[in-house]
Design a protein around this motif. Structure first.
Motif, mmCIF file in Angstrom:
data_model
loop_
_atom_site.group_PDB
_atom_site.id
_atom_site.type_symbol
_atom_site.label_atom_id
_atom_site.label_comp_id
_atom_site.label_asym_id
_atom_site.label_seq_id
_atom_site.Cartn_x
_atom_site.Cartn_y
_atom_site.Cartn_z
ATOM 1 N N THR A 153 0.831 -1.144 0.090
ATOM 2 C CA THR A 153 -0.078 0.041 -0.107
ATOM 3 C C THR A 153 0.995 1.201 -0.104
ATOM 4 N N LYS A 154 1.735 1.309 0.828
ATOM 5 C CA LYS A 154 2.773 2.301 1.000
ATOM 6 C C LYS A 154 3.636 2.436 -0.165
ATOM 7 N N THR A 155 3.911 1.448 -0.926
ATOM 8 C CA THR A 155 4.964 1.668 -2.102
ATOM 9 C C THR A 155 4.293 2.077 -3.064
ATOM 10 N N SER A 156 2.763 1.621 -3.306
ATOM 11 C CA SER A 156 2.051 2.123 -4.317
ATOM 12 C C SER A 156 1.894 3.632 -4.208
ATOM 13 N N GLU A 157 1.645 4.126 -3.303
ATOM 14 C CA GLU A 157 1.781 5.680 -2.988
ATOM 15 C C GLU A 157 2.844 6.436 -3.480
ATOM 16 N N THR A 158 4.272 5.609 -3.432
ATOM 17 C CA THR A 158 5.201 6.166 -3.962
ATOM 18 C C THR A 158 5.087 6.128 -5.539
ATOM 19 N N ILE A 159 4.912 5.051 -6.006
ATOM 20 C CA ILE A 159 4.833 4.656 -7.491
ATOM 21 C C ILE A 159 3.847 5.478 -8.159
ATOM 22 N N VAL A 168 5.725 -1.381 -13.521
ATOM 23 C CA VAL A 168 5.870 -2.748 -13.288
ATOM 24 C C VAL A 168 6.071 -3.144 -11.733
ATOM 25 N N VAL A 169 5.362 -4.197 -11.463
ATOM 26 C CA VAL A 169 5.659 -4.612 -9.736
ATOM 27 C C VAL A 169 6.115 -6.025 -9.861
ATOM 28 N N CYS A 170 7.204 -6.124 -9.251
ATOM 29 C CA CYS A 170 7.702 -7.699 -8.914
ATOM 30 C C CYS A 170 7.423 -8.007 -7.348
ATOM 31 N N THR A 171 6.590 -8.931 -7.196
ATOM 32 C CA THR A 171 6.387 -9.199 -5.991
ATOM 33 C C THR A 171 5.574 -10.444 -5.824
ATOM 34 N N GLU A 180 -3.281 -5.321 -8.099
ATOM 35 C CA GLU A 180 -4.159 -5.019 -9.367
ATOM 36 C C GLU A 180 -5.055 -3.999 -8.771
ATOM 37 N N LYS A 181 -5.501 -3.978 -7.784
ATOM 38 C CA LYS A 181 -6.492 -3.027 -7.471
ATOM 39 C C LYS A 181 -5.683 -1.667 -7.215
ATOM 40 N N MET A 182 -4.709 -1.724 -6.404
ATOM 41 C CA MET A 182 -4.321 -0.291 -6.143
ATOM 42 C C MET A 182 -3.501 0.352 -7.247
ATOM 43 N N LEU A 183 -2.925 -0.446 -8.411
ATOM 44 C CA LEU A 183 -2.343 -0.047 -9.553
ATOM 45 C C LEU A 183 -2.812 0.073 -10.776
ATOM 46 N N GLN A 184 -3.831 -0.675 -10.865
ATOM 47 C CA GLN A 184 -4.566 -0.978 -12.135
ATOM 48 C C GLN A 184 -3.689 -1.590 -13.178
ATOM 49 N N CYS A 204 4.794 -11.108 -11.602
ATOM 50 C CA CYS A 204 5.250 -9.419 -12.262
ATOM 51 C C CYS A 204 3.804 -8.948 -12.606
ATOM 52 N N TYR A 205 3.800 -7.598 -12.370
ATOM 53 C CA TYR A 205 2.287 -7.172 -12.658
ATOM 54 C C TYR A 205 2.935 -5.776 -13.486
ATOM 55 N N ALA A 206 1.956 -5.283 -14.361
ATOM 56 C CA ALA A 206 2.369 -4.339 -15.262
ATOM 57 C C ALA A 206 0.864 -3.665 -15.650
ATOM 58 N N ASN A 207 0.832 -2.274 -16.004
ATOM 59 C CA ASN A 207 -0.283 -1.877 -16.603
ATOM 60 C C ASN A 207 -0.008 -1.485 -17.928
ATOM 61 N N PHE A 208 0.586 -2.420 -18.623
ATOM 62 C CA PHE A 208 0.719 -2.420 -20.000
ATOM 63 C C PHE A 208 1.169 -3.911 -20.581
#
Length: 217
Positions: A153-159, A168-171, A180-184, A204-208
């Motif tokens: 949640t806090k890292t998403s604020e930074t992103i 791109v998020v690797c976790t 997926e919810k916080m960063l679409q 790995c998650y991405a919005n593209f």
């Protein structure tokens, strides 16, 4: 009465911690001094994982894949931010550093050796960053250090503060719903791997469409 009796004494644990801190500080200064005197590139310095900071380095195939994606996403005079994934910094800098800005946001101060490309980052203070980074990054790549809702949640604020567009998020796979919810973002077929195999499934998650960039690689 001896005046020394009024001086508080350090416990053995505190004294040992202070000794360790000063030893690490001296080592960092020694590295910096050597780099400056020898005029060597910081990419010659290789750090071991610090498991206490939840550091797990990517394997070479994962590094190559992510560098390729970053190279494709960041145009000339663009900027990429790497959050809590320091093993990517040197390969990315080597690949696109002559045409774009690469900024590492990292808690581990060993990486101060990268000079102005390094920004100290503590996810507990997600918005405590230099003002010139706000909405400045064509791509943000993040690997939050802990598998917890609080950390993502806090890292998403930074992103969100940094990103102009691509993310791109690797976790861990267990964080899928939160990421997926916080960063679409959406889970990719590409799966990051580590030099030392982790017990947790990693994703790995991405919005593209990241996977399309890796076809034929």
């Amino acid at each position: 009465m001896d005046d020394d009796d009024d001086v508080p004494a350090l416990s053995a644990e505190t004294f040992a911690a202070l000794q360790e801190f000063y030893a690490e500080q001296a080592k960092r200064e020694e590295i910096l001094t050597k780099l400056e005197s020898d005029n060597k590139l910081t990419e010659n310095i290789i750090f071991e994982e610090n498991w206490q900071l939840s550091q797990f380095w990517y394997d070479e195939k994962t590094i190559q894949a992510l560098v390729h994606v970053i190279d494709q996403c960041v145009q000339n005079d663009g900027r990429v931010a790497l959050i809590s994934c320091p093993t990517l910094f040197v390969p990315v800098k080597r690949q696109i550093g002559s045409r774009a800005t690469v900024t590492l946001l990292e808690y581990d101060r060993r990486f101060e050796i990268h000079g102005s490309d390094y920004v100290f980052y503590d996810y507990n203070h997600p918005l405590k960053l230099p003002a010139d980074l706000t909405q400045s990054c064509d791509l943000v790549v993040a690997d939050p250090p802990f598998l917890s809702e609080e950390c993502i949640t806090k890292t998403s604020e930074t992103i969100k503060l940094l990103a102009k567009n691509k993310i791109v998020v690797c976790t861990g796979a267990v964080m899928k719903d939160h990421v997926e919810k916080m960063l679409q973002t959406k889970a990719c077929k590409f799966e990051p791997k580590h030099r030392n195999n982790l017990a947790n499934e990693f994703s790995c998650y991405a919005n593209f469409n990241l996977d399309s960039m890796l076809q034929g690689l």
